[in-house]
Design a protein around this motif. Structure first.
Motif, short mmCIF file in Angstrom:
data_model
loop_
_atom_site.label_atom_id
_atom_site.label_comp_id
_atom_site.label_asym_id
_atom_site.label_seq_id
_atom_site.Cartn_x
_atom_site.Cartn_y
_atom_site.Cartn_z
N MET A 1 0.85 -1.17 0.00
CA MET A 1 0.00 0.00 0.00
C MET A 1 0.89 1.23 0.00
O MET A 1 1.96 1.23 0.60
CB MET A 1 -0.91 -0.02 1.24
N GLU A 2 0.44 2.28 -0.67
CA GLU A 2 1.18 3.53 -0.66
C GLU A 2 0.21 4.70 -0.72
O GLU A 2 -0.89 4.58 -1.25
CB GLU A 2 2.18 3.61 -1.80
N TRP A 3 0.65 5.81 -0.15
CA TRP A 3 -0.10 7.06 -0.21
C TRP A 3 0.81 8.10 -0.83
O TRP A 3 2.01 8.11 -0.56
CB TRP A 3 -0.51 7.55 1.16
N GLN A 4 0.25 8.98 -1.62
CA GLN A 4 1.03 10.08 -2.18
C GLN A 4 0.52 11.38 -1.58
O GLN A 4 -0.67 11.69 -1.66
CB GLN A 4 0.94 10.11 -3.70
N ILE A 5 1.42 12.12 -0.99
CA ILE A 5 1.11 13.42 -0.40
C ILE A 5 1.51 14.48 -1.42
O ILE A 5 2.68 14.58 -1.78
CB ILE A 5 1.87 13.61 0.94
N GLU A 6 0.54 15.23 -1.88
CA GLU A 6 0.78 16.22 -2.93
C GLU A 6 1.41 17.50 -2.40
O GLU A 6 2.18 18.15 -3.10
CB GLU A 6 -0.53 16.55 -3.67
N LYS A 17 -5.25 10.25 9.25
CA LYS A 17 -5.64 9.10 8.44
C LYS A 17 -4.83 7.86 8.84
O LYS A 17 -5.37 6.75 8.91
CB LYS A 17 -5.44 9.42 6.96
N LEU A 18 -3.53 8.05 9.10
CA LEU A 18 -2.67 6.93 9.49
C LEU A 18 -3.15 6.31 10.80
O LEU A 18 -3.29 5.08 10.90
CB LEU A 18 -1.22 7.39 9.61
N LEU A 19 -3.43 7.14 11.79
CA LEU A 19 -3.88 6.62 13.08
C LEU A 19 -5.26 5.97 12.97
O LEU A 19 -5.54 4.98 13.66
CB LEU A 19 -3.89 7.73 14.13
N GLU A 20 -6.12 6.49 12.11
CA GLU A 20 -7.44 5.89 11.90
C GLU A 20 -7.36 4.58 11.12
O GLU A 20 -8.11 3.65 11.38
CB GLU A 20 -8.35 6.87 11.16
N THR A 21 -6.43 4.51 10.17
CA THR A 21 -6.29 3.32 9.34
C THR A 21 -5.67 2.16 10.11
O THR A 21 -5.99 0.99 9.87
CB THR A 21 -5.44 3.64 8.09
N PHE A 22 -4.80 2.48 11.05
CA PHE A 22 -4.09 1.45 11.83
C PHE A 22 -4.31 1.70 13.33
O PHE A 22 -3.36 2.00 14.06
CB PHE A 22 -2.60 1.46 11.49
N PRO A 23 -5.55 1.55 13.81
CA PRO A 23 -5.86 1.93 15.20
C PRO A 23 -5.19 1.07 16.27
O PRO A 23 -5.03 1.52 17.40
CB PRO A 23 -7.38 1.81 15.28
N GLU A 24 -4.80 -0.14 15.93
CA GLU A 24 -4.19 -1.04 16.93
C GLU A 24 -2.67 -0.91 16.99
O GLU A 24 -2.05 -1.38 17.94
CB GLU A 24 -4.56 -2.49 16.62
N PRO A 121 8.65 -4.88 17.60
CA PRO A 121 7.52 -5.80 17.80
C PRO A 121 6.99 -6.30 16.45
O PRO A 121 7.12 -5.62 15.43
CB PRO A 121 6.47 -4.94 18.50
N GLU A 122 6.39 -7.45 16.47
CA GLU A 122 5.87 -8.09 15.27
C GLU A 122 4.89 -7.20 14.50
O GLU A 122 4.85 -7.19 13.28
CB GLU A 122 5.18 -9.40 15.66
N ASP A 123 4.09 -6.45 15.24
CA ASP A 123 3.05 -5.63 14.60
C ASP A 123 3.50 -4.20 14.29
O ASP A 123 2.67 -3.33 14.05
CB ASP A 123 1.79 -5.61 15.45
N THR A 124 4.80 -3.96 14.27
CA THR A 124 5.33 -2.63 13.93
C THR A 124 4.92 -2.27 12.50
O THR A 124 5.00 -3.10 11.60
CB THR A 124 6.88 -2.62 14.02
N LEU A 125 4.46 -1.05 12.32
CA LEU A 125 4.15 -0.56 10.98
C LEU A 125 5.39 0.14 10.44
O LEU A 125 5.86 1.12 11.02
CB LEU A 125 2.96 0.40 11.01
N ARG A 126 5.92 -0.39 9.36
CA ARG A 126 7.12 0.16 8.73
C ARG A 126 6.69 1.08 7.59
O ARG A 126 5.95 0.65 6.70
CB ARG A 126 8.02 -0.96 8.24
N ILE A 127 7.16 2.31 7.64
CA ILE A 127 6.78 3.32 6.66
C ILE A 127 8.04 3.91 6.05
O ILE A 127 8.94 4.37 6.76
CB ILE A 127 5.97 4.45 7.33
N ARG A 137 5.52 13.86 -1.39
CA ARG A 137 6.13 12.69 -0.77
C ARG A 137 5.29 11.47 -1.07
O ARG A 137 4.08 11.56 -1.25
CB ARG A 137 6.22 12.85 0.76
N LYS A 138 5.96 10.34 -1.10
CA LYS A 138 5.27 9.07 -1.22
C LYS A 138 5.52 8.30 0.06
O LYS A 138 6.66 8.22 0.54
CB LYS A 138 5.79 8.27 -2.41
N MET A 139 4.45 7.73 0.63
CA MET A 139 4.56 6.88 1.81
C MET A 139 4.31 5.45 1.38
O MET A 139 3.25 5.13 0.87
CB MET A 139 3.51 7.27 2.86
#
Length: 142
Positions: A1-6, A17-24, A121-127, A137-139
């Motif tokens: 998955m990727e997001w582009q910030i204009e 959006k990031l905190l809402e998309t990955f609440p856990e 941790p196993e559930d780390t979100l790598r960005i 920017r591209k995430m």
């Protein structure tokens, strides 16, 4: 998955959006070249959480702690911002107690996480943040 910030001005919206998309998720590991926006994005995340103090990169202190009041529970929480760029070894990371932050169940935003990859941790979100232009920017979510 990727997001582009204009436009860089959109970072607060993408932080929410990031905190809402990955609440856990509690540990976020940010990579990208110098100037890609890692610190700026973490500033947006802290503001979204409700951190009132000024958020700066902990380049020399390595770890900054930012208290905030959790909106849902009303409980005092902490967000940790780690900048591991200056660490020279895995043992040095252990010496500063990086595991305590990573496994605190608090939000933990890590810049330059490569040196502690085995500890994440196993559930780390790598960005990965990529520079497309001065304002774009591209995430990439890895």
């Amino acid at each position: 998955m990727e997001w582009q910030i204009e436009h860089l001005e959109e970072i607060p919206q993408y932080s929410q959006k990031l905190l809402e998309t990955f609440p856990e998720v509690r540990v976020f590991a940010f990579t990208g070249e110098v100037g890609a926006g890692k610190t700026t994005f973490i500033q947006g995340l802290c503001k979204t959480l409700g951190v009132k103090s000024h958020v700066t990169s902990p380049t020399f202190s390595i770890v900054n702690e930012y208290p905030y009041l959790d909106a849902a529970s009303g409980q005092a929480q902490s967000a940790y911002h780690l900048d591991l760029y200056r660490l020279r070894s895995f043992d040095e990371a252990l010496g500063i107690g990086v595991e305590d932050y990573l496994y605190s169940q608090q939000y933990c935003f890590v810049e330059w996480p490569e040196i502690v990859e085995p500890l994440l941790p196993e559930d780390t979100l790598r960005i990965h943040l990529e520079i497309l232009s001065d304002s774009q920017r591209k995430m990439l979510f890895l």
